[in-house]
Design an enzyme around this catalytic site. Structure first.
Site, PDB file in Angstrom:
ATOM      1  N   ASP A   4      58.924  38.951  18.441  1.00 10.13           N
ATOM      2  CA  ASP A   4      58.277  38.825  19.781  1.00 10.13           C
ATOM      3  C   ASP A   4      56.798  38.445  19.625  1.00 10.13           C
ATOM      4  O   ASP A   4      56.160  38.850  18.666  1.00 10.13           O
ATOM      5  CB  ASP A   4      58.394  40.074  20.622  1.00 10.13           C
ATOM      6  CG  ASP A   4      59.827  40.329  21.048  1.00 10.13           C
ATOM      7  OD1 ASP A   4      60.420  39.413  21.654  1.00 10.13           O
ATOM      8  OD2 ASP A   4      60.319  41.421  20.790  1.00 10.13           O
ATOM      9  N   THR A   5      56.275  37.823  20.488  1.00 13.45           N
ATOM     10  CA  THR A   5      55.073  37.019  20.321  1.00 13.45           C
ATOM     11  C   THR A   5      54.275  36.958  21.614  1.00 13.45           C
ATOM     12  O   THR A   5      54.819  37.159  22.689  1.00 13.45           O
ATOM     13  CB  THR A   5      55.501  35.587  19.915  1.00 13.45           C
ATOM     14  OG1 THR A   5      56.335  35.669  18.766  1.00 13.45           O
ATOM     15  CG2 THR A   5      54.328  34.705  19.623  1.00 13.45           C
ATOM     16  N   ILE A   6      52.979  36.668  21.495  1.00 12.32           N
ATOM     17  CA  ILE A   6      52.193  36.269  22.664  1.00 12.32           C
ATOM     18  C   ILE A   6      51.683  34.855  22.437  1.00 12.32           C
ATOM     19  O   ILE A   6      51.446  34.442  21.298  1.00 12.32           O
ATOM     20  CB  ILE A   6      51.011  37.224  22.963  1.00 12.32           C
ATOM     21  CG1 ILE A   6      49.976  37.253  21.806  1.00 12.32           C
ATOM     22  CG2 ILE A   6      51.513  38.608  23.299  1.00 12.32           C
ATOM     23  CD1 ILE A   6      48.836  36.307  21.942  1.00 12.32           C
TER      24      ILE A   6
END
Length: 584
Positions: A392-394
Site C-alpha cells: 500500500d502506498t501514497i
C-alpha cells in the site's frame, strides 16, 4: 456478474465513504439507471466532483490536511519539492497505512529552469548479512510478508534530502515542522485510513513495538478520533536538526540495529550507513502526441509504456469507453507487458534490463501480433528471454508558482509494512523484500545488498516538450495498469482530469509475477471490472474466454495536477480515498 437488489449489501465491511461511492457508481453507471448520469449538470457522467483550478500553485494528496500542509509551505516561499517533502512527512503520520519514513521513495521533478525532467530512485537494499541460503535453511519458498525477514533499508529520508539539496528553498526543519506539530498536538483520523488501520492491527500486533506505538490500548484509532505520535515527532525533529545522517548514521540507526539484533532480524547499522539513492533518467514513450515518462527498473513503470505502445495501433476512441473491445485489448496488452515485467525487471546493478528494446515501437509491433481480437490469451511468454546470471502506498503531486512540478510516490509496501516498529521511533519498517524471488538465477532472486523489484512508480506527461501532467495511481500491480488507463481516458476518451480518475477501472490479475515463487500464468488470469461496465460487455468478454469477476477495492488511488493552458493548474483527487486537490 449479477447486480444485487440492494447495492449497499455488496459493501457491508467498507467505510461509509466507499459504500456511498459504490452506491453512486451503481446509480450512475448501471444501464437500468443510465438516465441518472444526467443529474450532474455538466453532463460529465464519470465525475464525482469538479476539477480544481488555481492560478499559482496546486497540491493533490490522499489526505486533506497533507494537501493544506503543502499549500502552506508554498505560500511561505517553499518550492514544489519543499511542499512535497512536507506533505510526505505529514502523510507518514496521518496515513501510516500507506507510507512512512520506514519505506522507500521515488520521484519525478519538472525543473522550469533547465526545462528538464529529473528522476530519483530512493529504494533501499537488502541486508548484507541475509543470504538466499538462510531462507533455504528455514525451508521457505517465499519471503514472508511480515516480521524481520522482508525488511530492506528505508530510502525515504535520503530521498527527501536528495530532492531538497537540488530543488529546496526552505530548510528541512521548516519542511518537517507541520508534521511534527500534528504529531504532538494530534489530528483526527479519516475514514478510509481508519478502515485499513483496523484491518492491520490484528495482523501486525504480534511484532515488537507495533502495539505500543500504533494502537490505542490494542485497537486502531476510530474514524474522527484524535491520533498522536510523539515518538515520530522526536524522530522528525532529530532529522531536521541533524540531517539525513541523523537517520542513517546516528542514534536512530543504532536503535534500529539493536532492535533487529534482538528480534531475529538482519538489518544492521552498516546497511543503513551505506545507503544511497540515485538520480536516474526517466524513460518515455509517445502516445498520440503525449509522452508518458516513467522511471526505469528496478521499478515497474515501463510496463505502462509497453501497454500504451501495444494499444496505440487500435482506435480505442471508435470502440468507446467500456466497450468489449476497449476492455479486451487493454487486458491482452497488459498480459504481454507483464510477461516481460516478470522476466526482466530487476535491480540494474545485478541484471541488465533491456529497457530501450522493451519500450520501442518496433518491439511493440512485433509483440502485438500475439493479440487476438477474438480470444483471450491463457498463457503468455516474455518477448525477451533474459540470460540467467548465477504494494500500500501514497502518491502526491505538487506544483508551484515558478512552474516546478513534482510527482512523488512513497510506501511501506504491504499496508503498514513489516510490523517491525523499533522502540521510541514512531515508524514501521517496510516489507519490500517480500518482492524478491527465492529462485537462484532469476533476475530478481534475493541477494545481499540488492534492491528488490519495486511496484511504486511516479508518472509525468509532457506534450510538445512542455510539462502537461504530473500524476500517479498507487496500488501494487494496478499502478502501471492505472497509469495507462488514465492517459487513455484523457487522450482517447476525452475525459477531464477528474473524470479520468473517477471512471470505473479495469484490473487484470494473475499474470506471472516478478516475485514470490514466480509461477507462470496458464489460465488467462482474472479480469476485475469496477462497477460501471455494462453486462453486455461482461458477456462479450466471457465469450472471448476471459474470466470476469467482481472485486471490491483493488483499483488504486489517483492524484493529478495538469498545466492549465489558460494559466495556473488544474487538480484532481481520488474519489476512492480521503484526499483532496486544492490550490491558491
Amino acid at each position: 456478474m449479477v447486480r444485487d437488489a440492494d447495492p449497499r449489501s455488496r459493501f457491508p465491511e467498507r467505510p461509509a465513504a466507499l459504500r456511498a461511492l459504490a452506491v453512486l457508481a451503481l446509480a450512475l453507471f448501471s444501464p437500468a439507471m443510465a438516465a441518472l448520469a444526467a443529474d450532474r449538470v455538466t453532463g460529465e457522467a464519470f465525475a464525482t466532483r469538479s476539477e480544481v483550478y488555481a492560478p499559482q500553485a496546486m497540491a493533490a494528496t490522499s489526505h486533506p490536511l497533507a494537501t493544506q500542509v503543502a499549500l502552506d509551505v508554498m505560500q511561505a516561499g517553499g518550492s514544489a519539492v519543499d511542499a512535497a517533502i512536507a506533505a510526505n512527512a505529514a502523510l507518514g503520520l496521518m496515513e501510516p497505512t500507506g507510507n512512512g519514513i520506514g519505506g522507500d521513495l521515488f520521484a519525478i521533478v519538472w525543473d522550469p529552469k533547465t526545462r528538464k525532467l529529473h528522476g530519483y530512485n530512493g529504494s533501499g537494499r537488502s541486508p548484507k548479512a541475509l543470504t538466499l541460503a538462510e531462507f533455504q535453511r528455514r525451508g521457505l519458498s517465499d519471503i514472508p510478508p511480515h516480521g524481520p525477514l522482508p525488511v530492506t533499508v528505508p530510502g525515504a529520508v535520503d530521498g527527501w534530502f536528495a530532492l531538497h539539496g537540488r530543488f529546496g528553498k526552505r530548510t528541512m526543519a521548516q519542511n518537517l515542522a507541520p508534521a511534527i506539530r500534528y504529531a504532538r498536538q494530534g489530528h483526527p483520523v479519516h475514514e478510509v485510513i481508519a478502515y485499513y488501520w483496523n484491518r492491520s492491527v490484528p495482523v501486525l500486533s504480534k511484532w515488537p513495538g507495533f502495539r505500543e506505538q500504533f494502537t490505542i490500548d490494542g485497537r486502531a484509532p476510530r474514524r474522527g478520533e484524535t491520533w498522536r505520535n510523539p515518538n515520530l515527532a522526536n524522530t522528525l525533529e532529530a532529522i531536521g536538526r541533524g540531517g539525513r545522517d541523523a537517520f542513517y548514521k546516528g542514534d536512530i540507526a543504532r536503535t534500529i540495529d539493536a532492535y533487529f539484533k534482538a528480534n531475529d532480524g538482519f538489518l544492521r547499522y552498516e546497511d543503513l550507513a551505506a545507503h544511497a539513492g540515485e538520480w536516474v533518467e526517466p524513460v518515455g514513450t509517445d502516445y498520440r502526441g503525449h509522452t508518458l515518462w516513467e522511471l526505469p527498473p528496478n521499478g515497474q513503470g515501463i510496463a505502462a509504456l509497453q501497454i500504451l505502445n501495444l494499444l496505440e495501433p487500435y482506435d480505442l476512441a471508435k470502440y468507446g469507453f467500456g466497450s468489449p473491445e476497449h476492455v479486451h485489448l487493454f487486458v491482452e496488452a497488459k498480459k504481454l507487458a507483464f510477461a516481460d515485467r516478470a522476466a526482466s525487471y530487476a535491480d540494474p546493478d545485478f541484471f541488465k534490463t533491456p529497457v530501450e528494446r522493451l519500450v520501442s515501437k518496433a518491439y511493440a509491433r512485433e509483440r502485438g501480433k500475439a493479440i487476438s481480437m477474438d480470444r483471450a490469451a491463457r498463457a503468455v511468454e516474455p518477448g525477451i528471454i533474459p540470460e540467467i546470471n548465477e504494494g500500500d502506498t501514497i502518491y502526491l503531486a505538487t506544483a508551484d508558482a515558478d512552474g516546478m512540478m513534482v510527482s512523488l510516490i512513497q510506501s511501506n509496501y504491504r499496508g503498514m509494512g513489516s510490523g517491525m516498529a523499533p522502540p521510541g521511533l514512531g515508524f514501521i519498517l517496510q516489507d519490500r523484500g517480500e518482492q524478491f524471488v527465492l529462485k537462484p538465477g532469476h533476475p530478481n532472486a534475493f541477494a545481499p545488498g540488492k534492491r528488490p523489484f519495486h511496484t511504486i512508480i511516479p508518472a509525468f506527461v509532457t506534450k510538445d516538450g512542455k510539462p502537461w501532467l504530473s500524476f500517479g495511481l498507487m496500488g501494487g500491480a494496478m499502478q502501471p495498469q492505472g497509469h495507462a488507463q488514465i492517459l487513455i481516458n484523457l487522450v482517447d476518451f476525452g475525459m477531464n482530469l477528474q473524470e479520468a480518475g473517477d471512471a470505473p477501472r479495469i484490473q487484470h490479475d494473475g499474470s506471472t509475477e516478478p516475485a514470490g515463487q514466480n509461477v507462470a500464468m496458464d489460465d488467462g488470469g482474472e479480469v476485475d471490472l469496477e462497477t460501471g461496465y455494462g453486462y453486455g460487455t461482461v458477456r462479450a468478454l466471457m465469450r472471448k474466454g476471459h474470466s470476469v469477476r467482481f472485486a471490491d477495492g483493488p483499483y488504486g488511488g489517483y492524484q493529478a495536477i495538469m498545466v492549465n493552458p489558460e494559466g495556473g493548474y488544474v487538480g484532481a483527487s481520488e474519489s476512492r480515498k480521503d484526499g483532496q486537490a486544492a490550490g491558491y
